[in-house]
Structures are given as structure tokens and as C-alpha cells.
Write an enzyme that holds these catalytic residues in place. Structure first.
Site, PDB file in Angstrom:
ATOM      1  N   GLY A 103       0.804  -1.220   0.000  1.00  0.00           N
ATOM      2  CA  GLY A 103       0.000   0.000   0.000  1.00  0.00           C
ATOM      3  C   GLY A 103       0.840   1.274   0.000  1.00  0.00           C
ATOM      4  O   GLY A 103       0.349   2.345   0.352  1.00  0.00           O
ATOM      5  N   THR A 104       2.090   1.149  -0.437  1.00  0.00           N
ATOM      6  CA  THR A 104       3.019   2.288  -0.444  1.00  0.00           C
ATOM      7  C   THR A 104       2.495   3.449  -1.305  1.00  0.00           C
ATOM      8  O   THR A 104       2.536   4.606  -0.886  1.00  0.00           O
ATOM      9  CB  THR A 104       4.388   1.842  -1.015  1.00  0.00           C
ATOM     10  N   THR A 105       2.014   3.112  -2.497  1.00  0.00           N
ATOM     11  CA  THR A 105       1.541   4.149  -3.433  1.00  0.00           C
ATOM     12  C   THR A 105       0.397   4.939  -2.802  1.00  0.00           C
ATOM     13  O   THR A 105       0.351   6.172  -2.872  1.00  0.00           O
ATOM     14  CB  THR A 105       1.025   3.462  -4.730  1.00  0.00           C
ATOM     15  N   TRP A 106      -0.516   4.226  -2.187  1.00  0.00           N
ATOM     16  CA  TRP A 106      -1.669   4.855  -1.528  1.00  0.00           C
ATOM     17  C   TRP A 106      -1.198   5.782  -0.405  1.00  0.00           C
ATOM     18  O   TRP A 106      -1.629   6.923  -0.292  1.00  0.00           O
ATOM     19  CB  TRP A 106      -2.559   3.735  -0.983  1.00  0.00           C
ATOM     20  N   LYS A 163      -5.903  -4.204  -8.328  1.00  0.00           N
ATOM     21  CA  LYS A 163      -7.290  -4.357  -7.874  1.00  0.00           C
ATOM     22  C   LYS A 163      -7.586  -3.492  -6.652  1.00  0.00           C
ATOM     23  O   LYS A 163      -8.699  -3.033  -6.458  1.00  0.00           O
ATOM     24  CB  LYS A 163      -7.564  -5.814  -7.519  1.00  0.00           C
ATOM     25  N   GLY A 164      -6.590  -3.376  -5.772  1.00  0.00           N
ATOM     26  CA  GLY A 164      -6.770  -2.568  -4.572  1.00  0.00           C
ATOM     27  C   GLY A 164      -7.825  -3.131  -3.629  1.00  0.00           C
ATOM     28  O   GLY A 164      -8.604  -2.387  -3.032  1.00  0.00           O
ATOM     29  N   HIS A 199      11.658   0.613   1.326  1.00  0.00           N
ATOM     30  CA  HIS A 199      11.258  -0.789   1.527  1.00  0.00           C
ATOM     31  C   HIS A 199      12.306  -1.523   2.374  1.00  0.00           C
ATOM     32  O   HIS A 199      12.150  -2.714   2.635  1.00  0.00           O
ATOM     33  CB  HIS A 199      11.147  -1.508   0.176  1.00  0.00           C
TER      34      HIS A 199
HETATM   35  P1  A3P Z   1      -3.134  -5.226  -5.583  1.00  0.00           P
HETATM   36  O1  A3P Z   1      -2.048  -5.740  -6.468  1.00  0.00           O
HETATM   37  O2  A3P Z   1      -3.602  -6.238  -4.581  1.00  0.00           O
HETATM   38  O3  A3P Z   1      -4.270  -4.605  -6.311  1.00  0.00           O
HETATM   39  P2  A3P Z   1       2.464  -0.759  -3.360  1.00  0.00           P
HETATM   40  O4  A3P Z   1       1.935   0.600  -3.573  1.00  0.00           O
HETATM   41  O5  A3P Z   1       3.091  -0.953  -2.014  1.00  0.00           O
HETATM   42  O6  A3P Z   1       3.308  -1.197  -4.489  1.00  0.00           O
HETATM   43  O7  A3P Z   1       1.193  -1.715  -3.308  1.00  0.00           O
HETATM   44  C1  A3P Z   1       0.433  -1.927  -4.460  1.00  0.00           C
HETATM   45  C2  A3P Z   1      -0.914  -2.474  -4.042  1.00  0.00           C
HETATM   46  O8  A3P Z   1      -1.707  -1.393  -3.516  1.00  0.00           O
HETATM   47  C3  A3P Z   1      -1.663  -3.025  -5.242  1.00  0.00           C
HETATM   48  O9  A3P Z   1      -2.487  -4.045  -4.696  1.00  0.00           O
HETATM   49  C4  A3P Z   1      -2.456  -1.796  -5.681  1.00  0.00           C
HETATM   50  O10 A3P Z   1      -3.555  -2.094  -6.489  1.00  0.00           O
HETATM   51  C5  A3P Z   1      -2.868  -1.234  -4.341  1.00  0.00           C
HETATM   52  N1  A3P Z   1      -3.198   0.194  -4.402  1.00  0.00           N
HETATM   53  C6  A3P Z   1      -2.577   1.166  -5.118  1.00  0.00           C
HETATM   54  N2  A3P Z   1      -3.170   2.342  -4.912  1.00  0.00           N
HETATM   55  C7  A3P Z   1      -4.204   2.128  -4.064  1.00  0.00           C
HETATM   56  C8  A3P Z   1      -5.215   2.962  -3.502  1.00  0.00           C
HETATM   57  N3  A3P Z   1      -5.278   4.241  -3.782  1.00  0.00           N
HETATM   58  N4  A3P Z   1      -6.112   2.393  -2.667  1.00  0.00           N
HETATM   59  C9  A3P Z   1      -6.057   1.069  -2.384  1.00  0.00           C
HETATM   60  N5  A3P Z   1      -5.135   0.232  -2.888  1.00  0.00           N
HETATM   61  C10 A3P Z   1      -4.221   0.749  -3.731  1.00  0.00           C
END
Ligand code: A3P
Length: 334
Positions: A83-86, A298-299, A141
Site C-alpha cells: 500500500g506504499t503508493t496509496w 485491484k486494490g 522498503h
Molecule cells: P493489488 O495488487 O492487490 O491490487 P504498493 O503501492 O506498495 O506497491 O502496493 C500496491 C498495491 O496497492 C496493489 O495491490 C495496488 O492495487 C494497491 N493500491 C494502489 N493504490 C491504491 C489505492 N489508492 N487504494 C487502495 N489500494 C491501492
């Protein structure tokens, strides 16, 4: 397009003694560290208990040599695909909520990755972070124990996620980044490596525990979050983030619905549908490019049910239970 060219060590600058010493150490480590099966490239290297590839090992040495933390720094830490991007989007927009209007926001035209630099993406010579205004935001990370001890003066936001969803997310993500010289990594192979802990920045469980232990030692310095709680109660988390970064949501902002604005701006639905996140690549340092859309899949909570057999689920849950036993950490039971 995704590229991951291998690091060849040829960028050493003759005149920088310290950098040359560091390059020698990197070379020596690559020759001597235990190797494991890589997800992106052929090998990962076990460095002080954690698995890194060549580029991340180099970045770790650079951080130890050149990064000068400030006590006001806030570092977003996570195991990849947690959930890093979020969190990057949420932390950036919460901290800078006076700077941008929600109808014409920085994030409408720039990817979340651009908001907070990854320590893994540093290269030589290191960016001059002293020009950033406080509180500076960084992301990493690296496990807590792989970071310089002097970073204990910084604040950390740690986000963790059910390892079963992390595995599925990571397998999808890495499959696209995997070197074209290698055969595709099957889900069964990825599962086996993940359970053995052989996974970029892993083992997963030791990674979570490294921050959990730091949280127990200095609870005021670490905000420990879960992806699942963020999905269920984003407003609670946004208020926690605002408090933690020293910019609590005011009564006036509550009345004006600022928390809701931040949540909507950073929602999966909104970010993943913005043109800026659908096309092009995010660059991380000199060597890594990742398709922007690869950060949004998918999120959801529980997508692992579409990939893991009952037996696989039990194996991961069993490892989690055994590793977290006695730590006070609650297992992921979904
Ligand atoms: P999924 O592959 O299960 O969909 P990171 O940002 O640490 O790389 O994690 C990526 C995961 O967070 C992916 O999960 C991605 O779809 C999900 N993600 C990215 N943006 C998000 C958001 N705004 N809200 C919820 N999940 C999100």
C-alpha cells in the site's frame, strides 16, 4: 515498458575515494554474500538477514554513506506491495493540503510515486535533500535494521498488509519486471520463495517485526498502520497521519470536509482512472523504470482467495502465527 538493466559497477568516479571504497565493498559483498533465487533477476543476496538485489544493495550502502537524516524527517516504510503508493498519495496530500486545491491538485497531473522519493532509488552523487523543506518525506522498503542507526531520530509511518495479498500483488507486479533472459516465474515458485522468505526486501515477517519492535521501543516515533484498516476506516487513518506529521486536522477543516476530500483524491478509483497514472513510466534512480499503471491492480482485501489453495493459505497463516507469536502483533485472519 519495464526495464531492469543489471548494475555493472562501471560508474565509479575515480576521484571520489569514499565512493570508490563503497563500490569495492559492494563488489566484495556480491562475491561473498549468500545467494537466493531472485524474482526480478537471477539472484538475490542475503545482507544482514534480508534479501536484496544488486541495485538495492548498492542503494543501501549509499544511504549508509551519504544520507543525512533530520529529526523532522518522516519516512514511509513498507514491504513492497503493502500500500506504499496509496500512503505516498495520502501523506503528501495531507501534509500539503494548504498548498493545493482539491479541484486542481498536483496529483491530478503527477503520479503518487513522484511525491516521495524512495531511499532505494538513490544513486551517486546523491540528490541534495537539504533543499527540501521540513518535514521532508521519504519512502523505503528496507527493513528497519538495514537503515542507519542515526535514522532513529526520524519518524516512521509503517504500513503492513496480509502477506497472502502481498504475495499475489507482488507476483503480478514482478512478473512484468522480470528479466527477459529468465523463464517466467510461476505462481507456485513465487509462493515457495515467499514462504522461505526469499523475496526482495524479505523475509516478509522479519520485515514487519523489525518495525514492530522499533514501534514497541519508541511508540511516539512510529505510526504502525495496516492496509486493511485503511480500507475499512480511511478517515481514522488520515486524522492519525495528520496528527503524526504535526499538522492535525482543525475543527474548521473538519467542517469543510477536508478529510473526505483527501480520501476521495487518493482513492483507488480516482487515482487509477487519472490519465497520468494510466500511461508512461515512473523512474526510480538510473536503473529502474516501472509502468505507472503497474502500481494499480485491484486494490482489494482478500484477492488471495483467487490464487491460493486451502493448503497454501494454511501454510502462510501458520508461518505468520509462528513468527508473530509472543510479539503482540495481531495475525492477518481474513
Ligand atoms: P493489488 O495488487 O492487490 O491490487 P504498493 O503501492 O506498495 O506497491 O502496493 C500496491 C498495491 O496497492 C496493489 O495491490 C495496488 O492495487 C494497491 N493500491 C494502489 N493504490 C491504491 C489505492 N489508492 N487504494 C487502495 N489500494 C491501492
Amino acid at each position: 515498458m519495464s526495464t531492469f538493466p543489471s548494475f555493472n559497477g562501471s560508474e565509479c568516479e575515480e576521484d571520489d575515494v569514499e565512493y570508490n571504497k563503497m563500490c569495492d565493498k559492494h563488489k566484495h559483498l556480491l562475491e561473498t554474500l549468500p545467494k537466493g533465487g531472485g524474482w526480478m533477476e537471477q539472484h538475490l543476496y542475503n545482507y544482514n538477514g534480508f534479501w536484496l538485489n544488486e541495485m538495492f544493495l548498492k542503494a543501501n550502502l549509499l544511504v549508509h554513506t551519504y544520507f543525512k537524516p533530520e529529526p523532522t524527517d518522516v519516512v514511509l516504510a513498507s514491504f513492497m506491495k503493502s500500500g506504499t503508493t496509496w500512503l505516498k498519495a495520502l501523506m503528501f496530500s495531507t501534509l500539503n493540503r494548504d498548498r493545493y486545491s482539491f479541484s486542481n491538485h498536483y496529483l491530478h497531473n503527477n503520479s503518487p510515486q513522484s511525491t516521495i522519493p524512495f531511499l532505494e532509488a538513490v544513486s551517486y552523487p546523491m540528490t541534495d535533500f537539504t533543499t527540501f523543506s521540513a518535514p521532508r518525506l521519504f519512502a523505503t522498503h528496507f527493513a528497519r535494521t538495514l537503515l542507519p542507526a542515526c535514522m532513529s531520530s526520524c519518524k516512521f509511518v509503517y504500513v503492513c498488509r496480509d502477506p497472502k495479498d502481498v504475495l499475489v500483488s507482488k507476483w503480478h507486479f514482478i512478473s512484468k519486471l522480470r528479466s527477459k533472459d529468465l523463464p517466467p516465474l510461476s505462481f507456485d515458485e513465487a509462493f515457495e520463495l515467499f514462504c522461505l522468505g526469499v523475496s526482495e526486501f524479505g523475509p516478509f515477517w522479519e520485515h514487519v517485526l523489525s518495525y514492530w519492535r522499533a514501534n514497541l521501543e519508541s511508540p511516539d516515533k512510529i505510526l504502525f498502520l495496516r492496509y486493511e484498516e485503511l480500507k475499512k476506516q480511511p478517515e481514522v487513518v488520515v486524522r492519525k497521519l495528520a496528527d503524526f506529521m504535526g499538522k492535525p486536522i482543525t475543527m474548521e477543516e473538519e467542517k469543510n470536509g477536508v478529510v473526505g476530500e483527501i480520501i476521495n483524491l487518493c482513492s483507488f478509483e480516482n487515482l487509477s482512472n487519472l490519465e497520468v497514472n494510466k500511461k508512461g513510466v515512473d523512474k526510480f534512480g538510473k536503473l529502474l523504470e516501472v509502468e505507472k499503471k503497474g502500481f494499480f491492480r485491484k486494490g482489494e482485501i482478500g484477492d488471495w482467495k483467487n490464487y491460493l489453495s486451502e493448503e497454501m493459505k494454511d501454510r502462510i497463516d501458520g508461518i505468520t502465527e509462528q513468527k508473530f507469536k509472543g510479539s503482540g502483533l495481531i495475525c492477518f485472519s481474513e
